[in-house]
Design an enzyme around this catalytic site. Structure first.
Site, PDB file in Angstrom:
ATOM      1  N   GLY A  14       0.831  -1.210   0.000  1.00 43.49           N
ATOM      2  CA  GLY A  14       0.000   0.000   0.000  1.00 43.49           C
ATOM      3  C   GLY A  14       0.858   1.248   0.000  1.00 43.49           C
ATOM      4  CG  ASP A  35      -0.693  -5.660   0.489  1.00 38.74           C
ATOM      5  OD1 ASP A  35      -0.352  -4.575   0.977  1.00 38.74           O
ATOM      6  OD2 ASP A  35      -1.790  -5.823  -0.090  1.00 38.74           O
ATOM      7  CB  THR A  39      -6.699  -0.907  -1.269  1.00 40.99           C
ATOM      8  OG1 THR A  39      -5.938  -1.105  -0.065  1.00 40.99           O
ATOM      9  CG2 THR A  39      -8.174  -1.139  -0.986  1.00 40.99           C
ATOM     10  CE  LYS A  95     -13.419 -12.130   7.174  1.00 37.55           C
ATOM     11  NZ  LYS A  95     -13.868 -13.054   6.090  1.00 37.55           N
ATOM     12  CE  LYS A 109      -0.095 -15.135  24.350  1.00 37.31           C
ATOM     13  NZ  LYS A 109      -0.561 -16.461  23.906  1.00 37.31           N
ATOM     14  CE1 TYR A 149      -9.405   2.752   7.878  1.00 39.46           C
ATOM     15  CE2 TYR A 149     -10.082   4.952   8.540  1.00 39.46           C
ATOM     16  CZ  TYR A 149      -9.088   4.055   8.195  1.00 39.46           C
ATOM     17  OH  TYR A 149      -7.772   4.478   8.155  1.00 39.46           O
ATOM     18  NE  ARG A 190      -6.278   7.393   0.604  1.00 37.54           N
ATOM     19  CZ  ARG A 190      -5.415   6.645   1.273  1.00 37.54           C
ATOM     20  NH1 ARG A 190      -5.242   6.820   2.550  1.00 37.54           N
ATOM     21  NH2 ARG A 190      -4.722   5.710   0.653  1.00 37.54           N
TER      22      ARG A 190
END
Ligand code: NAD
Ligand code: UDP
Length: 312
Positions: A14, A35, A39, A95, A109, A149, A190
């Site tokens: 991204g 990835d 997007t 998700k 962890k 979101y 955007r």
């Protein structure tokens, strides 16, 4: 010989993820980029594929994530981020913020590594407090169009703090405010790529609402510098990262027009649902703890971004 530090970067293909990978490689890290290209773009990672210190995994992080060997940092940047993208993929967005964050925390962890969450100014929703300090809890519509979101990131922050408190993981949360620069998708929807595309293709600039809503735009290099500062410290509470200089969208439209030396007219379109009316980070905490502040002002950042879009 000293072992290289290993960073797993989700969302590596991204806009922000690819800049982060590039910078970490320059800093001498081994980078595992993950990835699924929902997007992102292969083009963004092609230059690193030749680098022996870069490994790429095409993988959806909402599924169990297995990485071999030692890991020092898990940097979770995977998530659609443009309103147009998350409106197209609301379930995938929820998700990746929930199951995806759970998987990456699980990896941190298992590997006893540090974990950093790319959160967002959207956790403040349409803020009633201005500028936004980290202590502000926000004004979010959970069932509105942006809820997928905003709530996924709010859940991701809650899960991150729970892993920190219950499993003592060294977690970090950065709340990123509108960031722009080269490698944004021309059509990701955007405002900065939209306006630049429009001026370069002699189309009218689409201003939503009356253009009186405000945003504060941070150039990508400044943001990456802030993230690197953050990675060196142990700070578990959220930190705002952004540029505090606030502009109306109409001012942005005029600036992009002037910088590209074009004379495009403006057309006004309906304001999207729940579009925040104002947004400006209070970055006192980042300045004090990280000794960081953005250096690149909007005019200079836009110039660099327009130059990059021109040669696409
Ligand atoms: P982007 O859309 O360019 O990058 C997101 C990347 O995540 C893409 O490459 C996409 O393919 C990948 N991805 C999404 N879901 C995935 C999944 N399930 N598995 C694997 N990969 C997945 O967006 P961006 O602007 O680079 O944003 C990166 C991160 O920064 C996001 O988490 C976003 O919420 C956060 N952020 C960005 C901004 C900004 O202004 N750019 C502001 C606030 C927060
Ligand atoms: N916007 C606009 N025209 C466009 C795209 C966006 O006026 O072509 C506005 C949008 O309504 C919002 C602001 O610009 O008020 C920033 O939108 P963006 O999608 O970049 O990010 P947001 O901050 O809303 O997540």
């Amino acid at each position: 010989m000293k072992r290289k530090k290993v960073a797993v970067v989700t969302g590596a293909a991204g806009f922000i993820g690819s800049h982060l990978c590039e910078r970490l490689l320059q800093e001498g890290f081994r980078v595992v980029g993950v990835d699924n290209f929902i997007t992102g773009s292969k083009k963004n990672i092609v230059p690193f594929l030749r680098d022996r210190d870069f490994i790429f995994l095409e993988h959806n992080v909402t599924k169990y994530l297995r990485i071999q060997g030692h890991v020092d940092f898990c940097l979770h940047f995977a998530s659609p981020a443009s309103p147009v993208d998350y409106l197209e993929y609301p379930i995938q967005t929820l998700k990746v913020g929930s199951l995806g964050t759970h998987n990456v925390l699980g990896l941190a962890k298992e590997k006893k590594s540090k974990f950093l969450l790319a959160s967002t100014s959207e956790v403040y929703g349409d803020p009633l407090v201005h500028p936004q300090k980290e202590e502000y809890w926000g004004n979010v519509n959970p069932i509105g169009l942006r809820g997928c979101y905003d709530e996924s990131k709010r859940f991701a922050e809650a899960l991150t703090m729970a892993y920190h408190r219950e499993h003592t993981i060294d977690t970090q949360i950065v709340r990123i405010f509108n960031t722009y620069g080269p490698r944004m998708r021309m059509h990701d929807g955007r405002v900065v790529p939209n306006f630049i595309y429009q001026v370069l293709h002699h189309k009218p600039l689409t201003v939503y609402g009356r253009g009186t809503q405000t945003r504060s735009f941070c150039y990508i290099d400044d943001l990456i510098e802030g993230i690197l500062h953050m990675m060196r410290l142990r700070i578990h509470s959220p930190i705002n990262l952004g540029n505090p200089h606030e502009f109306t969208i109409l001012q942005l439209a005029h600036l992009v027009t002037a910088l590209s030396k074009s004379k495009q007219r403006i057309v006004f379109k309906p304001l999207p649902q729940d579009d925040p009316r104002q947004r400006k980070p209070d970055i006192s905490k980042a300045k004090k703890l990280l000794k960081w502040a953005p250096l690149i002002e909007l005019e200079e950042g836009l110039r660099r971004t327009i130059d990059w879009f021109r040669v696409l």
